[in-house]
Design an enzyme around this catalytic site. Structure first.
Site: not given
Ligand code: NDP
Length: 493
Positions: A150, A248, A282
């Site tokens: 995002n 985060e 977020c």
């Molecule tokens: P995800 O948790 O699905 O993914 C985040 C990252 O983690 C991606 O690069 C993903 O890889 C990776 N990932 C997924 N599974 C694993 C695993 N088992 N082990 C290690 N890494 C993994 O979230 P989204 O990308 O869908 O983002 C949306 C979410 O992020 C929302 O809930 C939002 O609130 C939160 N967010 C929070 C922020 C903050 O600062 N508080 C800022 C931005 C977002 P891949 O997708 O390539 O499989």
């Protein structure tokens, strides 16, 4: 078709898996390219390169390390428009917001470059004569960065820049949906002349690449932004491995509107906070907690204005709300809307997937407002991560604060009031890492700590000087120049 590769040890290379995944434009389904899908072995190669490079990098004086960050800042500035366009094409946010996001990375690069000449430690008086005491920051080692789609460049900048300026090397896994922006950023590091091995980009899925980063014995710390589900699993495993983690995660951010608020200002802020980035921030405004005296008036103003939010391809300057990231996000958002209706909330606007001609190839959801929502409804408690906002009415500031705080998350909150006493009370009592007075829930600036309380994180912060704490250890140093044994706590008592 353009292939997006890994950047490991200063070389662009495809993964040994030979597998690729298509990159789609969420506004129209167009295939933009494909990205290499890495393996555990690719991660290992990146970690070995990082480990080797970090051995020398930690000895480079911090102001000299910062020179590279200044170059990164100027290159980002030069390429702002191009990166914004790439970002919009693969992520969907409207171009004006994409430009803002690149600006955030530029600001962070300049700010963290400045840290090359700060990174302050402490000198304190020793309790003994002829003895000197100080504490200095030292790098942790190899940082594993896992970032979401995002904010594909802002969040990567929040993590990689402080990691590098403090003397760490980086292994970075971007989200599968946004490898093109990651490529642009890594390319800039390369062009800035950053020594090879210090910034390694490894594309691929979370389950393979993300997991390999968490498990790797030579990765010393993990900085993750993403969902609570993934973050808490990482935290549990990293805990067993005794690795430092900075997390985060989600939010359920609320705007509180008191009876004395400037309603037009509140409406401007709510529309921007709830529907900007299609609600996929977020810090998105997900709840509106309004005093019952002004509830009907606020609702009417929101309904009157929601038509201004033209949907479409974010690359079109006239569009105000772009698509959501993918089909499964669209379906998840719609499921939540149906849950809200079943729970008894009343739809004031939206509530459907948009399939009109011209938008039918993309992932568009109508900006949606629910009213008559109660705090125990799922739509009032869970993160939807889409353009949906829920109105809850209250009778007092105290009730508003209680509802604001009574959720699992604690990222951002906001209050609109003309009463300075109430504003200060809210500032003190709102249990979130970020509080806004007479401004919506989004709009963080990079030189202040960014992060949240409770389920939003684990106590660390991205941004601001607080980010240095994630990427450094403290070393306490004592220099005894008395020439004799001096026993602390004994010889001076
Ligand atoms: P995800 O948790 O699905 O993914 C985040 C990252 O983690 C991606 O690069 C993903 O890889 C990776 N990932 C997924 N599974 C694993 C695993 N088992 N082990 C290690 N890494 C993994 O979230 P989204 O990308 O869908 O983002 C949306 C979410 O992020 C929302 O809930 C939002 O609130 C939160 N967010 C929070 C922020 C903050 O600062 N508080 C800022 C931005 C977002 P891949 O997708 O390539 O499989």
């Amino acid at each position: 078709m353009k292939k997006y590769l890994n950047y490991i040890d200063g070389e662009w290379s495809e993964s040994s898996s030979g597998k690729y995944v298509e990159i789609l434009n969420p506004a129209n389904g167009e295939v933009l390219g494909e990205v290499t899908q890495s393996t555990k072995e690719d991660v290992d190669r990146a970690v070995q390169a990082a480990k080797k490079a970090q051995k020398e990098w930690r000895l480079v004086p911090a102001p000299e390390r910062a020179e590279f960050l200044y170059k990164v800042a100027f290159l980002l500035k030069e390429r702002k428009e191009k990166i914004a366009q790439v970002l919009t094409s693969e992520m969907g946010k409207v171009i004006e917001e994409a430009r803002g996001e690149v600006q955030e990375a530029i600001d962070m690069a300049f700010y963290m470059a400045g840290e090359g000449r700060r990174q302050f430690g402490d000198t304190v008086p020793s309790e003994l004569r002829n003895k000197f005491a100080m504490s200095v920051r030292i790098p942790v080692g190899v940082a594993g960065l896992i970032t979401p789609w995002n904010f594909p460049i802002a969040i990567a900048s929040w993590k990689s820049l402080p990691a590098l300026v403090t003397g760490n090397a980086v292994v970075w896994k971007p989200a599968t949906e946004t490898p093109m922006t990651a490529y642009e950023f890594a390319k800039i590091y390369e062009e800035a002349g950053l020594p090879k091995g210090l910034l390694n980009l490894v594309n691929g899925s979370g389950s393979v690449v993300g997991n390999a980063i968490v498990e790797h014995p030579d990765i010393d710390l993990i900085s993750f932004t993403g969902s609570n589900e993934v973050g808490s699993a990482i935290n549990a495993r990293a805990g067993e491995l005794l690795k430092r983690t900075s997390l985060e995660m989600g939010g359920k951010n609320a705007v509180t509107v008191l009876a004395d608020a400037d309603l037009d200002l509140a409406v401007d802020s709510i529309l921007w906070g709830a529907f900007g980035t299609s609600g996929q921030r977020c810090t998105a405004t997900s709840r509106i907690i309004v005093h019952q005296y002004v509830k009907a008036e606020l609702e009417q103003k929101l309904v009157d204005r929601i038509g201004e939010l033209t949907l479409g391809d974010g690359a079109d300057e006239s569009v105000k709300v772009g698509p959501v990231i993918n089909r499964s996000a669209l379906e998840k958002i719609h499921d939540f809307v149906q849950i809200g209706q079943r729970e008894g909330a009343r739809l004031l606007a939206g509530g459907h997937i948009v399939s009109e001609i011209g938008l039918d190839g993309g992932n568009f959801y109508a900006p949606t407002i629910f009213t008559d929502v109660t705090p125990e409804m799922r739509i009032a408690k869970e993160e939807i991560f889409g353009p949906v906002v829920s109105i809850i009415s209250v009778n007092s500031l105290e009730e508003a604060i209680e509802i604001n705080n009574n959720v699992e998350f604690g990222l951002s909150s906001s209050i609109f009031t003309a009463d300075v006493n109430r504003a200060f009370q809210a500032m003190r009592d709102l249990d979130t890492g970020i509080v806004y007075i007479n401004a919506g829930t989004t709009g963080a600036e990079i030189h202040l700590p960014f992060g949240g309380t409770k389920g939003t994180g684990n106590g660390h912060r991205d941004s601001g000087v607080a980010a240095l704490d994630v990427y450094t250890e403290w070393k306490s140093v004592y220099i005894d120049y008395s020439g004799k044994l001096q026993r602390a706590q004994i010889d001076n008592n």
